[in-house]
Design a protein around this motif. Structure first.
Motif, mmCIF file in Angstrom:
data_model
loop_
_atom_site.group_PDB
_atom_site.id
_atom_site.type_symbol
_atom_site.label_atom_id
_atom_site.label_comp_id
_atom_site.label_asym_id
_atom_site.label_seq_id
_atom_site.Cartn_x
_atom_site.Cartn_y
_atom_site.Cartn_z
ATOM 1 N N SER A 1 91.744 -61.213 42.819
ATOM 2 C CA SER A 1 91.250 -59.915 43.267
ATOM 3 C C SER A 1 92.446 -59.026 43.556
ATOM 4 O O SER A 1 93.301 -59.367 44.374
ATOM 5 C CB SER A 1 90.402 -60.082 44.538
ATOM 6 N N GLY A 2 92.503 -57.888 42.891
ATOM 7 C CA GLY A 2 93.644 -57.001 43.114
ATOM 8 C C GLY A 2 93.584 -55.784 42.216
ATOM 9 O O GLY A 2 92.658 -55.609 41.426
ATOM 10 N N SER A 3 94.593 -54.969 42.318
ATOM 11 C CA SER A 3 94.638 -53.728 41.557
ATOM 12 C C SER A 3 95.102 -53.958 40.122
ATOM 13 O O SER A 3 95.833 -54.902 39.823
ATOM 14 C CB SER A 3 95.581 -52.735 42.241
ATOM 15 N N VAL A 4 94.651 -53.089 39.243
ATOM 16 C CA VAL A 4 95.166 -52.970 37.882
ATOM 17 C C VAL A 4 95.546 -51.504 37.731
ATOM 18 O O VAL A 4 94.715 -50.621 37.967
ATOM 19 C CB VAL A 4 94.121 -53.383 36.836
ATOM 20 N N ALA A 5 96.790 -51.223 37.387
ATOM 21 C CA ALA A 5 97.266 -49.841 37.442
ATOM 22 C C ALA A 5 98.306 -49.557 36.368
ATOM 23 O O ALA A 5 98.957 -50.466 35.846
ATOM 24 C CB ALA A 5 97.870 -49.558 38.820
ATOM 25 N N PHE A 6 98.447 -48.288 36.042
ATOM 26 C CA PHE A 6 99.550 -47.812 35.221
ATOM 27 C C PHE A 6 100.666 -47.322 36.150
ATOM 28 O O PHE A 6 100.395 -46.690 37.170
ATOM 29 C CB PHE A 6 99.112 -46.633 34.341
ATOM 30 N N GLY B 1 92.167 -43.909 42.097
ATOM 31 C CA GLY B 1 91.169 -43.872 41.036
ATOM 32 C C GLY B 1 90.108 -44.945 41.171
ATOM 33 O O GLY B 1 89.535 -45.162 42.240
ATOM 34 N N ALA B 2 89.878 -45.655 40.077
ATOM 35 C CA ALA B 2 88.814 -46.659 40.032
ATOM 36 C C ALA B 2 89.043 -47.814 40.986
ATOM 37 O O ALA B 2 88.094 -48.525 41.354
ATOM 38 C CB ALA B 2 88.673 -47.193 38.603
ATOM 39 N N MET B 3 90.282 -48.026 41.413
ATOM 40 C CA MET B 3 90.584 -49.140 42.322
ATOM 41 C C MET B 3 89.730 -49.078 43.583
ATOM 42 O O MET B 3 89.356 -50.117 44.134
ATOM 43 C CB MET B 3 92.063 -49.122 42.694
ATOM 44 N N GLY B 4 89.408 -47.862 44.020
ATOM 45 C CA GLY B 4 88.612 -47.721 45.231
ATOM 46 C C GLY B 4 87.203 -48.266 45.114
ATOM 47 O O GLY B 4 86.494 -48.401 46.122
ATOM 48 N N GLU B 5 86.791 -48.586 43.889
ATOM 49 C CA GLU B 5 85.451 -49.135 43.652
ATOM 50 C C GLU B 5 85.491 -50.630 43.330
ATOM 51 O O GLU B 5 84.548 -51.187 42.784
ATOM 52 C CB GLU B 5 84.777 -48.384 42.498
ATOM 53 N N GLY B 6 86.603 -51.289 43.676
ATOM 54 C CA GLY B 6 86.761 -52.704 43.342
ATOM 55 C C GLY B 6 85.688 -53.605 43.904
ATOM 56 O O GLY B 6 85.422 -54.694 43.381
ATOM 57 N N HIS B 7 85.017 -53.150 44.976
ATOM 58 C CA HIS B 7 83.948 -53.955 45.576
ATOM 59 C C HIS B 7 82.730 -54.072 44.671
ATOM 60 O O HIS B 7 81.834 -54.870 44.935
ATOM 61 C CB HIS B 7 83.532 -53.357 46.921
ATOM 62 N N GLN B 8 82.677 -53.281 43.578
ATOM 63 C CA GLN B 8 81.556 -53.394 42.645
ATOM 64 C C GLN B 8 81.595 -54.702 41.856
ATOM 65 O O GLN B 8 80.598 -55.110 41.269
ATOM 66 C CB GLN B 8 81.553 -52.214 41.673
ATOM 67 N N VAL B 9 82.760 -55.349 41.816
ATOM 68 C CA VAL B 9 82.912 -56.614 41.099
ATOM 69 C C VAL B 9 82.772 -57.763 42.095
ATOM 70 O O VAL B 9 83.412 -57.750 43.152
ATOM 71 C CB VAL B 9 84.284 -56.684 40.394
ATOM 72 N N GLN C 1 96.938 -45.214 39.205
ATOM 73 C CA GLN C 1 98.254 -44.967 38.651
ATOM 74 C C GLN C 1 99.252 -44.452 39.670
ATOM 75 O O GLN C 1 98.885 -43.707 40.577
ATOM 76 C CB GLN C 1 98.237 -44.017 37.450
ATOM 77 N N ALA C 2 100.470 -44.916 39.475
ATOM 78 C CA ALA C 2 101.590 -44.475 40.309
ATOM 79 C C ALA C 2 102.548 -43.665 39.448
ATOM 80 O O ALA C 2 102.867 -44.050 38.314
ATOM 81 C CB ALA C 2 102.311 -45.670 40.912
#
Length: 312
Positions: A6-11, A119-127, A101-102
């Protein structure tokens, strides 16, 4: 062993300013700051804690399962994960979001100005945490705060051992929240600064935190790391790096080493050395997913570094 991450995926968009910020930012004028920097060097890297950890696990010959939410711009990153045969079953694309993204601008003194869009990371609880993998081990790495809380609870309820690795997400949680994470976790991994903040917020010293989990890992950069387990503190030496190019992502590489060693049932002394060497290999390369090796090469490097065989 299946590692569920469980963690971020980012550019990461990294730019180099061929001058010094101090030459352009006047201290007495920061209240009306309006500057622009020409950056002739720029590169876009694949990053995020979950992405970095699964990549490093793949180099070690293991498959990690990332749990993450990404945006409509995820295409090239998805192709990269597919190239490395990393499953994307639990990577959810949200078409109305950007991938986290950073944007990092570095000057000639290695000062950095960073803007981060979650971005989408803030919705990680959907998984949701999957529970049907054989011999699973998990990690809760920096992610959206709701995802970190939810996934820790789901790992705990499912009886899946996991590492709590709050990283840069630690300041989002107060002492009570951190104590709940620690009570649910099997292991806790922090760097030296994070360990101090965790002690301050929870009111527990390192021995007190270690007493609540099977192991507490504290990384200390070039001074190595400490592993508190079984009532003792193991001193893990720092592995020697071929060069120091970029420390970004070293913590994620280290955590991949922890997951690898735990999944193979190794002792903590060996696990710590594996993790240490992973960090040293990563720091020699710029970017978080640009270093390459295979398990045979890692075995040879481990033997040369520590004077003993890697027992896997």
């Amino acid at each position: 062993m299946t590692a569920i991450i469980s963690g971020s995926v980012a550019f990461d968009t990294i730019m180099v300013f061929k001058d010094r910020f101090a030459n352009h930012i006047l201290p007495d004028q920061v209240h009306i700051l309006n500057v622009a920097f020409v950056v002739p060097e720029m590169r876009r890297e694949y990053g995020g804690c979950a992405g970095n950890i699964v990549y490093n696990l793949r180099l070690l010959g293991e498959t990690g399962v990332p749990l993450a939410t990404v945006g409509a711009d995820f295409g090239s990153y998805s192709d990269w994960l597919e190239r490395w045969e990393i499953p994307q079953t639990y990577v959810k694309v949200l078409e109305d979001h950007y991938t986290a993204q950073a944007y990092i601008t570095t000057d000639l003194d290695d000062n950095q100005i960073t803007a981060f869009h979650p971005g989408a990371m803030g919705e990680g609880h959907q998984v949701k945490v999957p529970t049907d993998y054989p011999d699973p081990i998990g990690i809760v790495a920096p992610n959206g705060p709701d995802a970190m809380v939810q996934h820790a609870g789901q790992f705990h309820e499912a009886g899946i051992p996991f590492i709590f690795d709050p990283g840069q997400g630690l300041p989002m949680f107060d002492g009570d929240a951190l104590l709940r994470f620690i009570d649910q976790a099997t292991y806790v991994a922090v760097n030296d600064y994070e360990s101090r903040l965790m002690q301050e917020r929870t009111g527990l010293d390192l021995e007190g935190i270690a007493a609540k989990v099977d192991a507490l890992i504290v990384t200390r950069g070039g001074e190595g790391s400490w592993i508190y387990t079984g009532g003792e503190r193991l001193e893990i030496p720092a592995a020697k790096a071929e060069q120091v190019a970029d420390p970004t992502g070293c913590g994620d590489a280290y955590r991949a080493g922890l997951l690898f060693g735990l999944g193979r049932g190794l002792d903590w002394r060996t696990i710590g050395r594996i993790a240490s060497l992973m960090g040293a290999i990563k720091i020699a390369a710029s970017g978080t997913q640009n270093h390459h090796f295979d398990l045979e090469g890692f075995r040879a490097r481990y033997e040369a570094e520590f004077g003993e065989d890697l027992p896997v």
